[in-house]
Design a protein around this motif. Structure first.
Motif, mmCIF file in Angstrom:
data_model
loop_
_atom_site.group_PDB
_atom_site.id
_atom_site.type_symbol
_atom_site.label_atom_id
_atom_site.label_comp_id
_atom_site.label_asym_id
_atom_site.label_seq_id
_atom_site.Cartn_x
_atom_site.Cartn_y
_atom_site.Cartn_z
ATOM 1 N N HIS A 314 4.155 25.255 -44.533
ATOM 2 C CA HIS A 314 4.013 25.517 -45.970
ATOM 3 C C HIS A 314 2.711 24.905 -46.490
ATOM 4 O O HIS A 314 2.013 25.506 -47.310
ATOM 5 N N ALA A 315 2.403 23.708 -46.001
ATOM 6 C CA ALA A 315 1.169 23.042 -46.438
ATOM 7 C C ALA A 315 -0.035 23.897 -46.039
ATOM 8 O O ALA A 315 -0.970 24.093 -46.835
ATOM 9 N N GLN A 316 0.012 24.427 -44.817
ATOM 10 C CA GLN A 316 -1.118 25.257 -44.358
ATOM 11 C C GLN A 316 -1.198 26.569 -45.141
ATOM 12 O O GLN A 316 -2.286 27.026 -45.486
ATOM 13 N N GLN A 317 -0.017 27.137 -45.459
ATOM 14 C CA GLN A 317 -0.003 28.370 -46.266
ATOM 15 C C GLN A 317 -0.632 28.126 -47.639
ATOM 16 O O GLN A 317 -1.389 28.940 -48.148
ATOM 17 N N LEU A 318 -0.291 26.971 -48.205
ATOM 18 C CA LEU A 318 -0.846 26.634 -49.529
ATOM 19 C C LEU A 318 -2.376 26.613 -49.462
ATOM 20 O O LEU A 318 -3.058 27.216 -50.299
ATOM 21 N N LEU A 319 -2.904 25.940 -48.459
ATOM 22 C CA LEU A 319 -4.363 25.846 -48.322
ATOM 23 C C LEU A 319 -4.984 27.238 -48.149
ATOM 24 O O LEU A 319 -6.013 27.559 -48.754
ATOM 25 N N ASN A 320 -4.311 28.071 -47.338
ATOM 26 C CA ASN A 320 -4.852 29.410 -47.044
ATOM 27 C C ASN A 320 -4.859 30.327 -48.267
ATOM 28 O O ASN A 320 -5.568 31.322 -48.286
ATOM 29 N N ARG A 321 -4.013 30.012 -49.259
ATOM 30 C CA ARG A 321 -3.931 30.894 -50.435
ATOM 31 C C ARG A 321 -4.903 30.525 -51.543
ATOM 32 O O ARG A 321 -4.925 31.164 -52.590
ATOM 33 N N LEU A 322 -5.685 29.492 -51.322
ATOM 34 C CA LEU A 322 -6.635 29.074 -52.369
ATOM 35 C C LEU A 322 -7.932 29.867 -52.258
ATOM 36 O O LEU A 322 -8.289 30.315 -51.169
ATOM 37 N N SER A 323 -8.611 30.049 -53.370
ATOM 38 C CA SER A 323 -9.900 30.734 -53.270
ATOM 39 C C SER A 323 -11.036 29.908 -53.877
ATOM 40 O O SER A 323 -12.054 29.687 -53.217
ATOM 41 N N LEU A 324 -10.873 29.426 -55.108
ATOM 42 C CA LEU A 324 -11.931 28.577 -55.703
ATOM 43 C C LEU A 324 -12.010 27.247 -54.942
ATOM 44 O O LEU A 324 -13.093 26.763 -54.609
ATOM 45 N N ILE A 325 -10.860 26.683 -54.671
ATOM 46 C CA ILE A 325 -10.784 25.390 -53.976
ATOM 47 C C ILE A 325 -11.052 25.622 -52.489
ATOM 48 O O ILE A 325 -10.440 26.492 -51.873
ATOM 49 N N LYS A 326 -11.968 24.842 -51.950
ATOM 50 C CA LYS A 326 -12.378 25.050 -50.558
ATOM 51 C C LYS A 326 -11.597 24.143 -49.606
ATOM 52 O O LYS A 326 -11.374 22.971 -49.907
ATOM 53 N N ILE A 327 -11.235 24.705 -48.452
ATOM 54 C CA ILE A 327 -10.569 23.902 -47.417
ATOM 55 C C ILE A 327 -11.673 23.172 -46.671
ATOM 56 O O ILE A 327 -12.479 23.797 -45.970
ATOM 57 N N ALA A 328 -11.739 21.881 -46.857
ATOM 58 C CA ALA A 328 -12.774 21.087 -46.187
ATOM 59 C C ALA A 328 -12.406 19.620 -46.249
ATOM 60 O O ALA A 328 -11.835 19.163 -47.240
ATOM 61 N N VAL A 329 -12.768 18.867 -45.186
ATOM 62 C CA VAL A 329 -12.667 17.413 -45.289
ATOM 63 C C VAL A 329 -13.902 16.963 -46.063
ATOM 64 O O VAL A 329 -14.682 17.791 -46.499
ATOM 65 N N SER A 330 -14.055 15.673 -46.250
ATOM 66 C CA SER A 330 -15.031 15.079 -47.162
ATOM 67 C C SER A 330 -14.463 15.126 -48.580
ATOM 68 O O SER A 330 -13.394 15.720 -48.830
ATOM 69 N N LEU A 331 -15.149 14.478 -49.474
ATOM 70 C CA LEU A 331 -14.643 14.293 -50.833
ATOM 71 C C LEU A 331 -15.790 13.836 -51.720
ATOM 72 O O LEU A 331 -16.860 13.497 -51.232
ATOM 73 N N GLY A 332 -15.535 13.863 -53.012
ATOM 74 C CA GLY A 332 -16.527 13.340 -53.947
ATOM 75 C C GLY A 332 -17.641 14.311 -54.272
ATOM 76 O O GLY A 332 -18.662 13.928 -54.843
ATOM 77 N N ASP A 333 -17.470 15.569 -53.896
ATOM 78 C CA ASP A 333 -18.503 16.567 -54.172
ATOM 79 C C ASP A 333 -18.232 17.286 -55.490
ATOM 80 O O ASP A 333 -17.152 17.151 -56.071
ATOM 81 N N ALA A 334 -19.197 18.093 -55.926
ATOM 82 C CA ALA A 334 -19.023 18.877 -57.148
ATOM 83 C C ALA A 334 -17.907 19.906 -56.970
ATOM 84 O O ALA A 334 -17.175 20.228 -57.899
ATOM 85 N N GLU A 335 -17.758 20.400 -55.735
ATOM 86 C CA GLU A 335 -16.732 21.403 -55.418
ATOM 87 C C GLU A 335 -15.386 20.720 -55.191
ATOM 88 O O GLU A 335 -15.335 19.669 -54.542
ATOM 89 N N THR A 336 -14.311 21.316 -55.672
ATOM 90 C CA THR A 336 -12.979 20.793 -55.357
ATOM 91 C C THR A 336 -12.659 21.122 -53.905
ATOM 92 O O THR A 336 -12.788 22.276 -53.480
ATOM 93 N N LEU A 337 -12.272 20.102 -53.154
ATOM 94 C CA LEU A 337 -11.992 20.259 -51.718
ATOM 95 C C LEU A 337 -10.548 19.855 -51.430
ATOM 96 O O LEU A 337 -10.032 18.913 -52.026
ATOM 97 N N ILE A 338 -9.935 20.558 -50.497
ATOM 98 C CA ILE A 338 -8.545 20.255 -50.144
ATOM 99 C C ILE A 338 -8.440 20.151 -48.619
ATOM 100 O O ILE A 338 -9.144 20.857 -47.904
ATOM 101 N N GLN A 339 -7.572 19.249 -48.158
ATOM 102 C CA GLN A 339 -7.392 19.120 -46.705
ATOM 103 C C GLN A 339 -5.985 18.642 -46.394
ATOM 104 O O GLN A 339 -5.273 18.145 -47.266
ATOM 105 N N HIS A 340 -5.600 18.803 -45.136
ATOM 106 C CA HIS A 340 -4.264 18.426 -44.664
ATOM 107 C C HIS A 340 -4.448 17.245 -43.706
ATOM 108 O O HIS A 340 -4.778 17.437 -42.521
#
Ligand SMILES: Cc1ncc(COP(=O)(O)O)c(C=O)c1O
Length: 399
Positions: A314-340
């Protein structure tokens, strides 16, 4: 702080009036004579020698981080992990022991394991909630206390004043990884800690275009690290990366305020969504660490973690359904990033240890960016709605 991020460590008069710090893209520096070279190597004359030993662009950044952290001296590294490893290697020798917060970044965990296997430098994890917990685990061979707060990715806080007090009693230095807060939100040296470090890749750079590390502390300690595990191991920062960081840092307070404002909004929305089981955010007044947050942080920061009602899939499905929010490690950038974390940043931590650290398969880490907060939530909400096949009404779009 707002002024220091722009001006400290640099005087345009010394550089032909150049407003921006020049990039000294040079590997070495010429001496006027052989004797001058001798004096510089002997430390009898100030001046640059070779860029692994010091560089004017990098030096401006080192002075700036020292100022921001309220330290005597600063030091720059080629990555956050170069900072962590150079500091831990400088403070320990074979047979020593490191006491760590209950949870550290995945590669820091990897380094601790490597130090144990190769050099017999052991470690223990400690929740550090009480004096007794610390006292029980401190040993005669404990050479340093290593703390992340907020802890990556659980967002748990450690009371820095409490840790510094116990450490002082035993004469043990406290190292704090301040990556998640940046010096704008938290200054560990003011709480009595000895060395503060950053993955400058994150909020300090702020634009996702550089890998870098920074540290600050007492002059003598920083000098020792600079002349041993930085100089001789060699994980130095390039002048161009220092320039990128000097540039990014100028907007640190403005960016952090916006990161925090956006994160506070997202936390409130997440807490109301039926697909979300639990939200972890230091600035949440109903959270367990709110008192510590008020004591040592200016605001709650831009990172949130949350557990969903569901499984790893379910966690992976959630990440896969996002479009504006990018799946990426790292943090603190202008872009909203999400990771598992369980399958990404902390996948190198054995499952049992991961569970002890509070990293379940349903935990998700969100680095809230600088976009319009309603856009961030709209993307998250549609993914959460689809995930649980429940349709919640679109939240009102007040400012
Ligand atoms: C808390 C923390 N410390 C250290 C590091 C390592 O930094 P770097 O990737 O710049 O080597 C990271 C990276 O994600 C981190 O999150």
């Amino acid at each position: 702080m707002e002024t220091a991020v722009i001006h400290s460590g640099y005087d345009a008069k010394e550089h032909l009036g150049s407003l921006a710090t020049p990039i000294f893209q040079t590997s070495t520096f010429t001496f006027e004579s052989a004797e001058q070279g001798e004096r510089r190597f002997a430390g009898e004359e100030d001046g640059f020698i070779y860029s692994r030993l010091g560089n004017p662009t990098v030096k401006a950044l080192e002075e700036r981080i020292a100022e921001l952290e309220g330290a005597e001296a600063g030091l720059a590294f080629g990555s956050g992990m170069a900072a962590v490893s150079a500091i831990l290697m400088a403070l320990t020798k074979s047979g020593d022991h490191i006491l760590c917060s209950q949870g550290v970044y995945g590669c820091t965990f990897g380094l601790l394991q490597l130090m144990e296997e190769k050099y017999q430098i052991t470690h223990d994890f400690c929740s550090m909630e009480t004096e007794e917990q610390l006292e029980t685990l401190i040993r005669p061979e404990t050479a340093c206390i290593y703390v992340e707060t907020p802890i990556n990715p659980t967002m748990k806080l450690i009371d820095l004043e409490l840790v510094a007090k116990i450490a002082k009693k035993h004469g043990i230095p406290v190292v704090v990884d301040n990556t998640f807060s940046s010096p704008y939100l938290q200054q560990p040296l003011k709480a009595g800690c000895d060395i503060v470090l950053h993955s400058a890749t994150k909020y300090i750079g702020g634009h996702g275009d550089v890998i870098a590390g920074l540290a600050a502390g007492k002059k003598e300690l920083i000098h020792t690290i600079a002349m041993t595990t930085l100089k001789d191991v060699g994980g130095v920062m390039s002048p161009f990366d220092a320039w990128l960081l000097l540039r990014g840092m100028k907007t640190l307070p403005v960016r952090m305020d916006r990161h925090c404002e956006n994160a506070e909004y997202i936390v409130e929305q997440l807490k109301q969504h039926p697909a979300v089981q639990q939200v972890f955010y230091p600035g949440d007044a109903t959270g367990g660490d709110y008192e510590i947050m008020q004591k040592q942080m200016k605001k709650g920061g831009g990172l949130i973690s949350f557990e969903i009602n569901g499984s790893k899939q379910h966690a992976q499905q959630l990440l896969n359904r996002l479009s504006l929010i990018k799946i990426a490690v790292s943090l603190g950038d202008a872009e909203t990033l999400i990771q598992h974390p369980a399958t990404m940043t902390h996948s190198g931590v054995p499952e049992q240890k991961r569970v002890q650290m509070g990293i379940s398969d349903k935990l998700i880490r969100l680095s809230v960016g600088l976009e319009a907060k309603q856009d961030i939530w709209e993307d998250l909400q549609q993914a959460l709605d689809q995930l649980m096949e429940v349709k919640t009404p679109i939240q009102s779009k007040q400012a």
